[in-house]
Write a protein that holds these residues in place. Structure first.
Motif, PDB file in Angstrom:
ATOM      1  N   MET A 168      58.166  88.000  25.777  1.00 47.19           N
ATOM      2  CA  MET A 168      57.291  88.992  25.170  1.00 47.19           C
ATOM      3  C   MET A 168      56.146  88.266  24.456  1.00 47.19           C
ATOM      4  O   MET A 168      56.370  87.374  23.656  1.00 47.19           O
ATOM      5  N   ARG A 169      54.947  88.654  24.746  1.00 48.20           N
ATOM      6  CA  ARG A 169      53.767  88.033  24.146  1.00 48.20           C
ATOM      7  C   ARG A 169      53.512  88.639  22.767  1.00 48.20           C
ATOM      8  O   ARG A 169      53.596  89.852  22.585  1.00 48.20           O
ATOM      9  N   VAL A 170      53.170  87.790  21.798  1.00 45.87           N
ATOM     10  CA  VAL A 170      52.884  88.289  20.453  1.00 45.87           C
ATOM     11  C   VAL A 170      51.529  89.000  20.454  1.00 45.87           C
ATOM     12  O   VAL A 170      50.678  88.744  21.314  1.00 45.87           O
ATOM     13  N   THR A 171      51.315  89.852  19.482  1.00 45.57           N
ATOM     14  CA  THR A 171      50.045  90.563  19.395  1.00 45.57           C
ATOM     15  C   THR A 171      48.925  89.589  19.073  1.00 45.57           C
ATOM     16  O   THR A 171      49.152  88.510  18.504  1.00 45.57           O
ATOM     17  N   THR A 172      47.720  89.968  19.415  1.00 44.79           N
ATOM     18  CA  THR A 172      46.567  89.115  19.142  1.00 44.79           C
ATOM     19  C   THR A 172      46.392  88.923  17.645  1.00 44.79           C
ATOM     20  O   THR A 172      46.070  87.827  17.184  1.00 44.79           O
ATOM     21  N   ASP A 173      46.601  89.962  16.891  1.00 50.03           N
ATOM     22  CA  ASP A 173      46.478  89.895  15.435  1.00 50.03           C
ATOM     23  C   ASP A 173      47.409  88.821  14.867  1.00 50.03           C
ATOM     24  O   ASP A 173      46.992  87.986  14.049  1.00 50.03           O
ATOM     25  N   LEU A 174      48.647  88.806  15.305  1.00 46.29           N
ATOM     26  CA  LEU A 174      49.611  87.817  14.832  1.00 46.29           C
ATOM     27  C   LEU A 174      49.240  86.413  15.307  1.00 46.29           C
ATOM     28  O   LEU A 174      49.307  85.444  14.544  1.00 46.29           O
ATOM     29  N   TRP A 175      48.792  86.303  16.563  1.00 46.97           N
ATOM     30  CA  TRP A 175      48.422  84.994  17.106  1.00 46.97           C
ATOM     31  C   TRP A 175      47.242  84.408  16.338  1.00 46.97           C
ATOM     32  O   TRP A 175      47.235  83.218  16.009  1.00 46.97           O
ATOM     33  N   PRO A 195      39.407  82.661  26.988  1.00 50.09           N
ATOM     34  CA  PRO A 195      40.647  82.773  27.755  1.00 50.09           C
ATOM     35  C   PRO A 195      40.540  82.036  29.093  1.00 50.09           C
ATOM     36  O   PRO A 195      39.538  82.146  29.794  1.00 50.09           O
ATOM     37  N   ALA A 196      41.577  81.289  29.410  1.00 47.47           N
ATOM     38  CA  ALA A 196      41.611  80.548  30.678  1.00 47.47           C
ATOM     39  C   ALA A 196      41.826  81.528  31.826  1.00 47.47           C
ATOM     40  O   ALA A 196      42.379  82.611  31.637  1.00 47.47           O
ATOM     41  N   PRO A 197      41.385  81.151  33.023  1.00 48.89           N
ATOM     42  CA  PRO A 197      41.606  82.008  34.190  1.00 48.89           C
ATOM     43  C   PRO A 197      43.100  82.230  34.447  1.00 48.89           C
ATOM     44  O   PRO A 197      43.925  81.392  34.073  1.00 48.89           O
ATOM     45  N   GLN A 198      43.427  83.316  35.093  1.00 49.00           N
ATOM     46  CA  GLN A 198      44.825  83.655  35.386  1.00 49.00           C
ATOM     47  C   GLN A 198      45.524  82.552  36.171  1.00 49.00           C
ATOM     48  O   GLN A 198      46.730  82.386  36.064  1.00 49.00           O
ATOM     49  N   THR A 199      44.784  81.791  36.962  1.00 54.35           N
ATOM     50  CA  THR A 199      45.395  80.731  37.759  1.00 54.35           C
ATOM     51  C   THR A 199      45.930  79.598  36.891  1.00 54.35           C
ATOM     52  O   THR A 199      46.702  78.772  37.377  1.00 54.35           O
ATOM     53  N   SER A 200      45.557  79.564  35.613  1.00 56.81           N
ATOM     54  CA  SER A 200      46.031  78.521  34.702  1.00 56.81           C
ATOM     55  C   SER A 200      47.432  78.788  34.180  1.00 56.81           C
ATOM     56  O   SER A 200      48.055  77.911  33.605  1.00 56.81           O
ATOM     57  N   TYR A 201      47.917  80.005  34.375  1.00 54.28           N
ATOM     58  CA  TYR A 201      49.189  80.388  33.792  1.00 54.28           C
ATOM     59  C   TYR A 201      50.342  80.047  34.719  1.00 54.28           C
ATOM     60  O   TYR A 201      50.257  80.199  35.929  1.00 54.28           O
ATOM     61  N   ASP A 202      51.412  79.593  34.104  1.00 51.93           N
ATOM     62  CA  ASP A 202      52.628  79.248  34.819  1.00 51.93           C
ATOM     63  C   ASP A 202      53.553  80.457  34.752  1.00 51.93           C
ATOM     64  O   ASP A 202      53.773  81.023  33.680  1.00 51.93           O
ATOM     65  N   ARG A 246      49.197  81.445  25.449  1.00 52.37           N
ATOM     66  CA  ARG A 246      47.759  81.702  25.556  1.00 52.37           C
ATOM     67  C   ARG A 246      47.070  80.381  25.869  1.00 52.37           C
ATOM     68  O   ARG A 246      47.219  79.419  25.132  1.00 52.37           O
ATOM     69  N   PHE A 247      46.316  80.363  26.944  1.00 54.00           N
ATOM     70  CA  PHE A 247      45.583  79.172  27.331  1.00 54.00           C
ATOM     71  C   PHE A 247      44.095  79.436  27.221  1.00 54.00           C
ATOM     72  O   PHE A 247      43.635  80.556  27.431  1.00 54.00           O
ATOM     73  N   PHE A 248      43.347  78.390  26.910  1.00 57.56           N
ATOM     74  CA  PHE A 248      41.900  78.484  26.754  1.00 57.56           C
ATOM     75  C   PHE A 248      41.219  77.477  27.657  1.00 57.56           C
ATOM     76  O   PHE A 248      41.796  76.450  28.000  1.00 57.56           O
ATOM     77  N   SER A 249      39.988  77.778  28.020  1.00 57.33           N
ATOM     78  CA  SER A 249      39.169  76.824  28.760  1.00 57.33           C
ATOM     79  C   SER A 249      37.839  76.680  28.028  1.00 57.33           C
ATOM     80  O   SER A 249      37.392  77.595  27.329  1.00 57.33           O
ATOM     81  N   LEU A 250      37.227  75.529  28.189  1.00 54.70           N
ATOM     82  CA  LEU A 250      35.945  75.254  27.553  1.00 54.70           C
ATOM     83  C   LEU A 250      34.849  76.013  28.290  1.00 54.70           C
ATOM     84  O   LEU A 250      34.671  75.849  29.487  1.00 54.70           O
TER      85      LEU A 250
END
Length: 115
Positions: A1-8, A52-59, A66-70
């Motif tokens: 379960m992903r945490v809410t953005t507010d909490l993150w 936010p990183a592209p969906q292809t970055s997620y395992d 949560r992944f990020f890209s420059l």
């Protein structure tokens, strides 16, 4: 379960302050699932915008991270501000968090994936 953005975002602020840096929420987005953009400022004036990183970055084994890209870097604040304005027009529910990480690399505070 992903945490809410507010909490993150709250956890990110604590990590930055705990590392001796500074952070502020520039734009508050949707509490539950708003996209987060991080504008990192260096002490010598350099800037870096992470989104936010592209969906292809997620395992598929760890879909909750949560992944990020420059998205951009340099000293041209106007160009990065223009990019954020375009993102806000596309999705008004985004979050923008500005940080000055201090001695800690930004990559230690957020998970950055290279394309």
């Amino acid at each position: 379960m992903r945490v809410t953005t507010d909490l993150w975002v709250s956890a990110l602020l604590r990590r930055v302050f705990g590392a001796g840096g500074f952070a502020a929420v520039v734009k508050r987005g949707a509490t539950e699932a708003g996209a987060v953009f991080v504008l990192a400022r260096g002490r010598l004036g350099e800037l870096a915008l992470f989104g936010p990183a592209p969906q292809t970055s997620y395992d598929s084994a760890k879909p909750d991270e949560r992944f990020f890209s420059l998205l951009g870097a340099g000293e041209d604040a106007a160009a990065l501000d223009a990019r954020l304005e375009r993102e806000k027009k596309f999705d008004p529910d985004i979050w923008v968090v500005e940080i000055e990480a201090g001695a800690v690399p930004v990559e230690d505070l957020i998970a950055v994936k290279m394309p």
